[in-house]
Design an enzyme around this catalytic site. Structure first.
Site, PDB file in Angstrom:
ATOM      1  N   HIS A 201       0.937  -0.938   0.071  1.00  0.00           N
ATOM      2  CA  HIS A 201       0.040  -0.119  -0.044  1.00  0.00           C
ATOM      3  C   HIS A 201       0.806   1.119   0.074  1.00  0.00           C
ATOM      4  O   HIS A 201       0.551   2.285  -0.808  1.00  0.00           O
ATOM      5  CB  HIS A 201      -0.904  -0.016   1.225  1.00  0.00           C
ATOM      6  CG  HIS A 201      -2.371  -0.941   0.708  1.00  0.00           C
ATOM      7  ND1 HIS A 201      -2.877  -1.612   2.020  1.00  0.00           N
ATOM      8  CD2 HIS A 201      -2.901  -0.690  -0.231  1.00  0.00           C
ATOM      9  CE1 HIS A 201      -3.901  -2.048   1.432  1.00  0.00           C
ATOM     10  NE2 HIS A 201      -4.191  -1.487   0.115  1.00  0.00           N
ATOM     11  N   CYS A 510       1.329 -10.302 -21.068  1.00  0.00           N
ATOM     12  CA  CYS A 510       0.796  -9.615 -19.771  1.00  0.00           C
ATOM     13  C   CYS A 510       1.724  -9.662 -18.690  1.00  0.00           C
ATOM     14  O   CYS A 510       1.432  -9.352 -17.620  1.00  0.00           O
ATOM     15  CB  CYS A 510      -0.498  -9.885 -19.433  1.00  0.00           C
ATOM     16  SG  CYS A 510      -0.768 -11.617 -19.241  1.00  0.00           S
TER      17      CYS A 510
HETATM   18  C1  PEP Z   1       1.906 -14.396 -15.212  1.00  0.00           C
HETATM   19  O1  PEP Z   1       1.736 -15.223 -14.841  1.00  0.00           O
HETATM   20  O2  PEP Z   1       2.621 -13.776 -15.913  1.00  0.00           O
HETATM   21  C2  PEP Z   1       0.664 -13.378 -15.349  1.00  0.00           C
HETATM   22  C3  PEP Z   1       0.441 -12.390 -15.884  1.00  0.00           C
HETATM   23  O3  PEP Z   1      -0.287 -13.643 -14.139  1.00  0.00           O
HETATM   24  P1  PEP Z   1      -0.224 -13.614 -12.526  1.00  0.00           P
HETATM   25  O4  PEP Z   1       0.947 -12.759 -12.387  1.00  0.00           O
HETATM   26  O5  PEP Z   1      -1.234 -12.939 -12.251  1.00  0.00           O
HETATM   27  O6  PEP Z   1       0.069 -15.013 -12.216  1.00  0.00           O
END
Ligand code: PEP
Ligand code: MG
Length: 582
Positions: A201, A510
């Site tokens: 936070h 991502c």
């Molecule tokens: C990942 O595993 O790269 C991802 C984006 O998902 P998380 O970090 O939520 O596991």
């Protein structure tokens, strides 16, 4: 010679490296903030007048509440209501009947001081959070520490430390969100701490305030003195003690470059490489409150919504209606931009049932495995998403896919749910595109078969790294192995992109690697055209993309694919960055 030795030498520069927690560069004088230690002495223990002790407890709780109300108000005025809720949550704890009754009861039964018992009770909550085996919870332990220190200080009628020298850089073992808010009133320029995570936070508040922060700097509070000069680089986690004029100038240039990227209209314009190829950058979000940051940083939509946060927000399994509403609101706000929802990725290191424990959660009941084992969970979520897709901009991805069977099983449920909804006339617009997170090595191995089942992929490097190199992403002991550009991972990414192209499937990334500007040219060279990152990372990634020519990036990728070690790849990336002044 002798007289020369008497001339005071400027102190030598010391370079330290921690974890970047809030972007920006700041230099100035240090203020070492020493947290008041909660030492509980044995004399705390003898309590004779039990009623007086309980009255003292209530007075301290009242005072703590007043302080927190004030801090919540400042927070709301400075950075908005969403952040002030951190403190409202703490205030709620002060009203929690079970919490208060337990302390009162224990004071009466054990005849020990309110300090002792309150501290022990809050420690229990902290331990439960630590045991939750989930980053989000572990990092909230600091919020409870703040509450504990606050109650104990008020039991002792101690004063709150809220005034620090103006425009200082605060160094401390740890900082709570309340510390950050209070110090920001004296225009704190930056801060660095020994503990704390990049998603704590306190870090989130620093990001909103635009105060650079670096965390994870072991023993820094012991190495520095109030009044000394320091430089903090919240982009890369660098800290320089006694920075030389050359170092200051170097970082000044870096700060300018970063700002230019932000202000050069980059946020408004489309993302393109230096040779004009269109690239898409989306945002990773956990809550709908993050949507305004998409506009601020010029995001083109949501590339990853971690829907499991709906459990964390509400505590219980969110109902179909609640989910429909939530998804519908976000989809409407984003339309026509894409809203990519990842189906609940609960289990593993992510919270599901507090009572459920596994010896090896990351290799256990997680993601799609849970969705297929609890049909109601999957069906409700799919129904909600199909109903919410009024603008046709929702796309859905399956987490933790490790086999083709899992994808087929989800598709079977999806077509059943779809035909049910069609009969009920509840189907919103059109079916959404179905994709998968590629984050397990077996999915990479089966990528061609998966491409024939699905419409898009999103590469989750956070887990793909963990499972490929066998490093627990949350284990500090092996972090030096985790945060690397491992050649195996680079080759896997190349393979995923190649298969996606062969079957004309879209592919984005991502995982955190997509937000690492050093790696951006390599990813472009490997053929990645869609990135999804935390919104605040967009300007930097966009800047690098806008200065990279695809032909150079392709050469770089070809070179990196031949290298055998992470160090060689990282060195090659650094040379590329320096050569093209990215
Ligand atoms: C990942 O595993 O790269 C991802 C984006 O998902 P998380 O970090 O939520 O596991
Ligand atoms: Mg993952």
């Amino acid at each position: 010679m002798e007289s020369q030795a008497l001339i005071a030498q400027p102190p030598r520069e010391v370079f330290l490296n921690g974890v970047p927690a809030s972007k920006g560069i700041a230099s100035g004088t240090i203020y070492v903030f020493e947290r008041s230690k909660i030492t509980l002495h044995s004399h705390d223990q003898a309590v004779n007048d039990l009623n007086a002790e309980i009255e003292r407890l209530h007075l301290a709780l009242k005072r703590s509440e007043k302080e927190l109300e004030k801090i919540a108000l400042i927070t709301e005025q400075k950075i908005g209501k969403a952040h002030s809720e951190i403190f409202t949550a703490q205030i709620m704890m002060l009203h929690d009947e079970l919490f208060i009754r337990t302390i009162e009861q224990r004071i009466r039964e054990e005849r020990r001081s309110a300090e002792m018992i309150a501290s022990e009770e809050i420690t229990k909550y902290q331990q439960a959070m630590l045991a939750a085996n989930e980053d989000l919870f572990r990092e909230r332990v600091d919020d409870f520490q703040d509450l504990k220190e606050r109650i104990i200080r008020n039991l002792r009628s101690g004063q709150i430390i809220s005034r620090i020298p103006e425009r200082s850089i605060v160094i401390s073992t740890m900082l709570t969100p309340a510390d950050v808010i209070l110090f920001s009133r004296q225009q704190m320029l930056g801060c660095a701490t020994e503990s704390g995570g990049a998603t704590s936070h306190a870090a989130l508040i620093c990001q909103s305030l635009g105060v650079p922060m670096v965390v994870g700097l072991h023993d820094i509070a012991e190495k520095v003195r109030t009044g000394e000069m320091i430089l903090i680089d919240g982009y890369d986690g660098n800290v320089v003690l006694h920075p030389s004029p050359e170092t200051l100038a170097l970082y000044e240039r870096k700060a300018k470059r970063k700002l230019t990227a932000l202000s050069a209209g980059l946020t408004k314009s489309e993302t393109k490489t230096a040779c004009g190829r269109r690239i898409y950058i989306y945002s990773n979000i956990d809550f709908k409150e993050e949507l305004p940051s998409l506009e601020k940083f010029g995001s083109e939509g949501v590339g990853l919504f971690r829907s499991e946060t709906l459990f964390i927000a509400g505590g219980d399994t969110p109902s179909e209606e609640e989910q429909t509403d939530y998804y519908r609101q976000i989809a409407a706000e984003l339309a026509p931009r894409p809203f990519t929802v990842r189906l609940f990725d609960v289990g593993g290191d992510k919270f599901l049932f507090a009572s459920y424990k596994e010896a090896n959660p990351n290799l256990g009941w997680r993601g799609v495995r849970i969705l297929l084992d609890i049909p109601e969970l999957l069906e409700n979520q799919l129904r909600a998403l199909l109903r919410a897709n009024q603008h046709g901009n929702i796309q859905v991805m399956i987490p933790m896919v490790s086999s083709v069977e899992e994808v087929r099983a989800v598709k079977k449920v999806l077509s059943k749910v779809e035909s049910d909804l069609r009969k009920q006339k509840l189907l919103a617009k059109q079916p959404f595109m179905l994709g998968a997170m590629i984050e397990v090595p077996s999915a990479v191995e089966m990528i061609e078969e998966l491409a024939q089942e699905l419409e898009f992929f999103s590469i989750g490097t956070n887990d793909l790294m963990q499972y490929t190199v066998a490093v627990d992403r949350n284990n500090e002991v092996v972090q030096s192995l985790y945060n690397r550009v491992h050649p195996a991972l680079v080759r896997m990414i190349a393979r995923i992109i190649k298969a996606a192209r062969k079957y004309r499937r879209r592919v984005s990334m991502c995982g955190e690697m997509a937000a690492n500007a050093l790696v951006t040219p390599l990813l472009l060279g490997l053929g990645l055209r869609e990135f999804s990152v935390a919104s605040s990372n967009i300007p930097e990634i966009k800047h690098v993309i806008s200065r990279t020519h695809l032909s150079d990036a392709k050469d770089l990728a070809a070179q990196c694919l031949k290298l055998a070690t992470a160090s060689e790849i990282e060195q090659t990336l650094r040379t590329f960055k320096a050569h093209y002044q990215l």
